[in-house]
Write a protein that holds these residues in place. Structure first.
Motif, PDB file in Angstrom:
ATOM      1  N   ASP A 251     -44.783  -2.764 -61.725  1.00  0.00           N
ATOM      2  CA  ASP A 251     -44.211  -4.084 -62.003  1.00  0.00           C
ATOM      3  C   ASP A 251     -43.271  -3.970 -63.194  1.00  0.00           C
ATOM      4  OD1 ASP A 251     -43.708  -6.771 -61.903  1.00  0.00           O
ATOM      5  OD2 ASP A 251     -45.526  -7.350 -62.967  1.00  0.00           O
ATOM      6  N   ILE A 252     -42.010  -3.688 -62.909  1.00  0.00           N
ATOM      7  CA  ILE A 252     -41.005  -3.513 -63.960  1.00  0.00           C
ATOM      8  C   ILE A 252     -40.252  -4.823 -64.156  1.00  0.00           C
ATOM      9  CG2 ILE A 252     -38.899  -2.274 -64.616  1.00  0.00           C
ATOM     10  CD1 ILE A 252     -39.994   0.107 -62.979  1.00  0.00           C
ATOM     11  N   LYS A 253     -40.176  -5.313 -65.384  1.00  0.00           N
ATOM     12  CA  LYS A 253     -39.557  -6.610 -65.662  1.00  0.00           C
ATOM     13  C   LYS A 253     -38.451  -6.536 -66.714  1.00  0.00           C
ATOM     14  CE  LYS A 253     -43.397  -9.625 -64.309  1.00  0.00           C
ATOM     15  NZ  LYS A 253     -42.604 -10.318 -63.271  1.00  0.00           N
ATOM     16  N   ASN A 254     -37.980  -5.330 -67.034  1.00  0.00           N
ATOM     17  CA  ASN A 254     -36.946  -5.190 -68.066  1.00  0.00           C
ATOM     18  C   ASN A 254     -35.560  -5.490 -67.508  1.00  0.00           C
ATOM     19  OD1 ASN A 254     -38.870  -4.254 -69.979  1.00  0.00           O
ATOM     20  ND2 ASN A 254     -38.768  -2.229 -69.043  1.00  0.00           N
ATOM     21  N   VAL A 255     -34.850  -6.391 -68.172  1.00  0.00           N
ATOM     22  CA  VAL A 255     -33.474  -6.709 -67.806  1.00  0.00           C
ATOM     23  C   VAL A 255     -32.590  -6.435 -69.018  1.00  0.00           C
ATOM     24  CG1 VAL A 255     -31.866  -8.508 -67.074  1.00  0.00           C
ATOM     25  CG2 VAL A 255     -34.194  -8.481 -66.149  1.00  0.00           C
ATOM     26  N   PHE A 256     -31.547  -5.635 -68.813  1.00  0.00           N
ATOM     27  CA  PHE A 256     -30.615  -5.289 -69.886  1.00  0.00           C
ATOM     28  C   PHE A 256     -29.281  -5.989 -69.624  1.00  0.00           C
ATOM     29  CE2 PHE A 256     -33.403  -1.614 -69.029  1.00  0.00           C
ATOM     30  CZ  PHE A 256     -34.132  -1.620 -70.214  1.00  0.00           C
ATOM     31  N   VAL A 257     -28.867  -6.809 -70.574  1.00  0.00           N
ATOM     32  CA  VAL A 257     -27.605  -7.536 -70.445  1.00  0.00           C
ATOM     33  C   VAL A 257     -26.572  -6.852 -71.333  1.00  0.00           C
ATOM     34  CG1 VAL A 257     -26.412  -9.724 -70.777  1.00  0.00           C
ATOM     35  CG2 VAL A 257     -28.797  -9.710 -69.973  1.00  0.00           C
ATOM     36  N   VAL A 258     -25.478  -6.384 -70.721  1.00  0.00           N
ATOM     37  CA  VAL A 258     -24.422  -5.700 -71.477  1.00  0.00           C
ATOM     38  C   VAL A 258     -23.136  -6.487 -71.309  1.00  0.00           C
ATOM     39  CG1 VAL A 258     -23.232  -3.524 -71.899  1.00  0.00           C
ATOM     40  CG2 VAL A 258     -25.563  -3.510 -70.953  1.00  0.00           C
ATOM     41  N   ASP A 259     -22.719  -7.190 -72.378  1.00  0.00           N
ATOM     42  CA  ASP A 259     -21.519  -8.040 -72.314  1.00  0.00           C
ATOM     43  C   ASP A 259     -21.001  -8.226 -73.731  1.00  0.00           C
ATOM     44  OD1 ASP A 259     -19.725 -10.394 -72.041  1.00  0.00           O
ATOM     45  OD2 ASP A 259     -20.609 -10.531 -70.029  1.00  0.00           O
ATOM     46  N   ASP A 260     -19.696  -8.141 -73.910  1.00  0.00           N
ATOM     47  CA  ASP A 260     -19.144  -8.269 -75.270  1.00  0.00           C
ATOM     48  C   ASP A 260     -19.032  -9.719 -75.720  1.00  0.00           C
ATOM     49  OD1 ASP A 260     -15.673  -8.647 -74.923  1.00  0.00           O
ATOM     50  OD2 ASP A 260     -17.027  -8.364 -73.224  1.00  0.00           O
ATOM     51  N   ASP A 261     -19.238 -10.673 -74.811  1.00  0.00           N
ATOM     52  CA  ASP A 261     -19.148 -12.100 -75.141  1.00  0.00           C
ATOM     53  C   ASP A 261     -20.546 -12.602 -75.529  1.00  0.00           C
ATOM     54  OD1 ASP A 261     -19.087 -14.923 -75.037  1.00  0.00           O
ATOM     55  OD2 ASP A 261     -17.357 -14.874 -73.701  1.00  0.00           O
ATOM     56  N   ILE A 262     -20.718 -12.973 -76.789  1.00  0.00           N
ATOM     57  CA  ILE A 262     -22.037 -13.382 -77.272  1.00  0.00           C
ATOM     58  C   ILE A 262     -22.567 -14.616 -76.552  1.00  0.00           C
ATOM     59  CG2 ILE A 262     -21.088 -14.761 -79.179  1.00  0.00           C
ATOM     60  CD1 ILE A 262     -23.561 -13.892 -80.823  1.00  0.00           C
TER      61      ILE A 262
ATOM     62  N   VAL B  90     -17.844  -6.336 -66.379  1.00  0.00           N
ATOM     63  CA  VAL B  90     -16.848  -5.362 -65.932  1.00  0.00           C
ATOM     64  C   VAL B  90     -15.857  -5.037 -67.037  1.00  0.00           C
ATOM     65  CG1 VAL B  90     -14.888  -4.994 -64.373  1.00  0.00           C
ATOM     66  CG2 VAL B  90     -17.029  -5.945 -63.487  1.00  0.00           C
ATOM     67  N   SER B  91     -15.291  -6.083 -67.646  1.00  0.00           N
ATOM     68  CA  SER B  91     -14.229  -5.878 -68.641  1.00  0.00           C
ATOM     69  C   SER B  91     -14.775  -5.983 -70.058  1.00  0.00           C
ATOM     70  CB  SER B  91     -13.122  -6.919 -68.443  1.00  0.00           C
ATOM     71  OG  SER B  91     -12.568  -6.818 -67.150  1.00  0.00           O
ATOM     72  N   MET B  92     -14.813  -4.832 -70.740  1.00  0.00           N
ATOM     73  CA  MET B  92     -15.248  -4.790 -72.140  1.00  0.00           C
ATOM     74  C   MET B  92     -14.339  -3.834 -72.889  1.00  0.00           C
ATOM     75  SD  MET B  92     -19.431  -4.646 -71.905  1.00  0.00           S
ATOM     76  CE  MET B  92     -19.441  -3.223 -70.808  1.00  0.00           C
ATOM     77  N   PRO B  93     -14.121  -4.093 -74.169  1.00  0.00           N
ATOM     78  CA  PRO B  93     -13.287  -3.179 -74.956  1.00  0.00           C
ATOM     79  C   PRO B  93     -13.969  -1.830 -75.136  1.00  0.00           C
ATOM     80  CG  PRO B  93     -14.301  -4.826 -76.363  1.00  0.00           C
ATOM     81  CD  PRO B  93     -14.582  -5.247 -74.958  1.00  0.00           C
TER      82      PRO B  93
ATOM     83  N   PRO C 119     -17.466  -0.251 -65.202  1.00  0.00           N
ATOM     84  CA  PRO C 119     -17.428   0.870 -64.261  1.00  0.00           C
ATOM     85  C   PRO C 119     -17.503   2.231 -64.961  1.00  0.00           C
ATOM     86  CG  PRO C 119     -15.858  -0.803 -63.586  1.00  0.00           C
ATOM     87  CD  PRO C 119     -16.378  -1.222 -64.937  1.00  0.00           C
ATOM     88  N   ALA C 120     -16.896   2.350 -66.155  1.00  0.00           N
ATOM     89  CA  ALA C 120     -16.968   3.612 -66.893  1.00  0.00           C
ATOM     90  C   ALA C 120     -18.393   3.878 -67.364  1.00  0.00           C
ATOM     91  CB  ALA C 120     -16.019   3.575 -68.095  1.00  0.00           C
ATOM     92  N   MET C 121     -19.109   2.811 -67.742  1.00  0.00           N
ATOM     93  CA  MET C 121     -20.508   2.977 -68.142  1.00  0.00           C
ATOM     94  C   MET C 121     -21.346   3.394 -66.939  1.00  0.00           C
ATOM     95  SD  MET C 121     -23.146   0.286 -69.968  1.00  0.00           S
ATOM     96  CE  MET C 121     -24.447  -0.034 -68.758  1.00  0.00           C
TER      97      MET C 121
ATOM     98  N   GLY D  48     -15.011 -11.726 -64.346  1.00  0.00           N
ATOM     99  CA  GLY D  48     -14.256 -12.969 -64.318  1.00  0.00           C
ATOM    100  C   GLY D  48     -13.163 -12.936 -63.274  1.00  0.00           C
ATOM    101  N   GLN D  49     -12.736 -11.739 -62.913  1.00  0.00           N
ATOM    102  CA  GLN D  49     -11.652 -11.589 -61.936  1.00  0.00           C
ATOM    103  C   GLN D  49     -11.825 -10.286 -61.160  1.00  0.00           C
ATOM    104  OE1 GLN D  49      -8.085 -11.715 -64.262  1.00  0.00           O
ATOM    105  NE2 GLN D  49      -8.719 -10.066 -65.634  1.00  0.00           N
TER     106      GLN D  49
END
Length: 203
Positions: free
Chosen positions: A3-14, A56-59, A64-66, A84-85
């Motif tokens: 039962d794995i419940k870990n969610v990792f959110v990776v986004d540059d917008d706080i 998708v789009s981060m500085p 995709p590179a990650m 976003g697009q």
């Protein structure tokens, strides 16, 4: 199933990070947020289990590179891309590379929760499979050289009498080795043993 419940959110917008974290925590998941792909990659280890909601789009390094870097490291974590697009070529590229989904912002909470549930189910299945494979490898490694020889001849279809002749040992000794092989590997018949050998790519 694990039962794995870990969610990792990776986004540059706080604001997006906080919103996604609230949604996922409200659904009962354990959430960790990262403001860049580099931060996540620094924290990610071979033992990390869970799914990734990835912008998708981060500085610096984009989503995709990650994904490419995770593949290079051999880390199989289900990824849900948010964009976003989004473009069709980009969607196709990430899905071919193993992404769970590619969703366009803003995404409905119910849709995202359903995708996360599917992603975590896949993660649990992959984890259980990996643990089973590791346990099997440990059991096979416990066999003596002679037991291994008897095992290989047995799954190849040779009788105890034939094996005894080939290895210049007694029929009873072959039977003893076969019994120990079955006990150590935890199988009940030669078909199961053959499948284990095939899955471990033993020759």
């Amino acid at each position: 199933m694990s039962d794995i419940k870990n969610v990792f959110v990776v986004d540059d917008d706080i604001a997006v990070r906080d919103s996604l974290a609230m949604q996922m925590e409200g659904a009962g998941y354990t959430v960790t947020t990262f403001h860049s792909a580099y931060d996540f990659l620094d924290a990610c280890t071979p033992g990390t289990q869970g799914c990734i909601i990835l912008d998708v789009s981060m500085p610096g390094m984009d989503g995709p590179a990650m994904q490419d870097e995770l593949i290079r490291r051999g880390l199989k974590l289900p990824i849900i891309f948010l964009s976003g697009q989004g473009t069709i070529p980009l969607t196709v590229r990430t899905m071919k590379a193993g992404a769970m989904d590619f969703l366009t912002k803003p995404v409905e909470g119910a849709v995202l929760r359903a995708r996360v549930q599917e992603a975590l189910k896949r993660c649990s299945e992959m984890y259980d499979q990996a643990m089973g494979t590791q346990a099997t490898a440990v059991r096979l490694a416990s066999l003596t050289e002679r037991e291994r020889e008897v095992m290989m001849f047995s799954v190849a279809g040779h009788s105890c009498k034939e094996i005894a002749s080939r290895l210049a040992i007694s029929y009873r000794t072959v039977e003893t080795h076969r019994t120990r092989v079955m006990q150590k590997t935890g199988v009940s018949n030669m078909v199961e043993l053959a499948n284990i050998i095939k899955s471990q790519k033993i020759e």
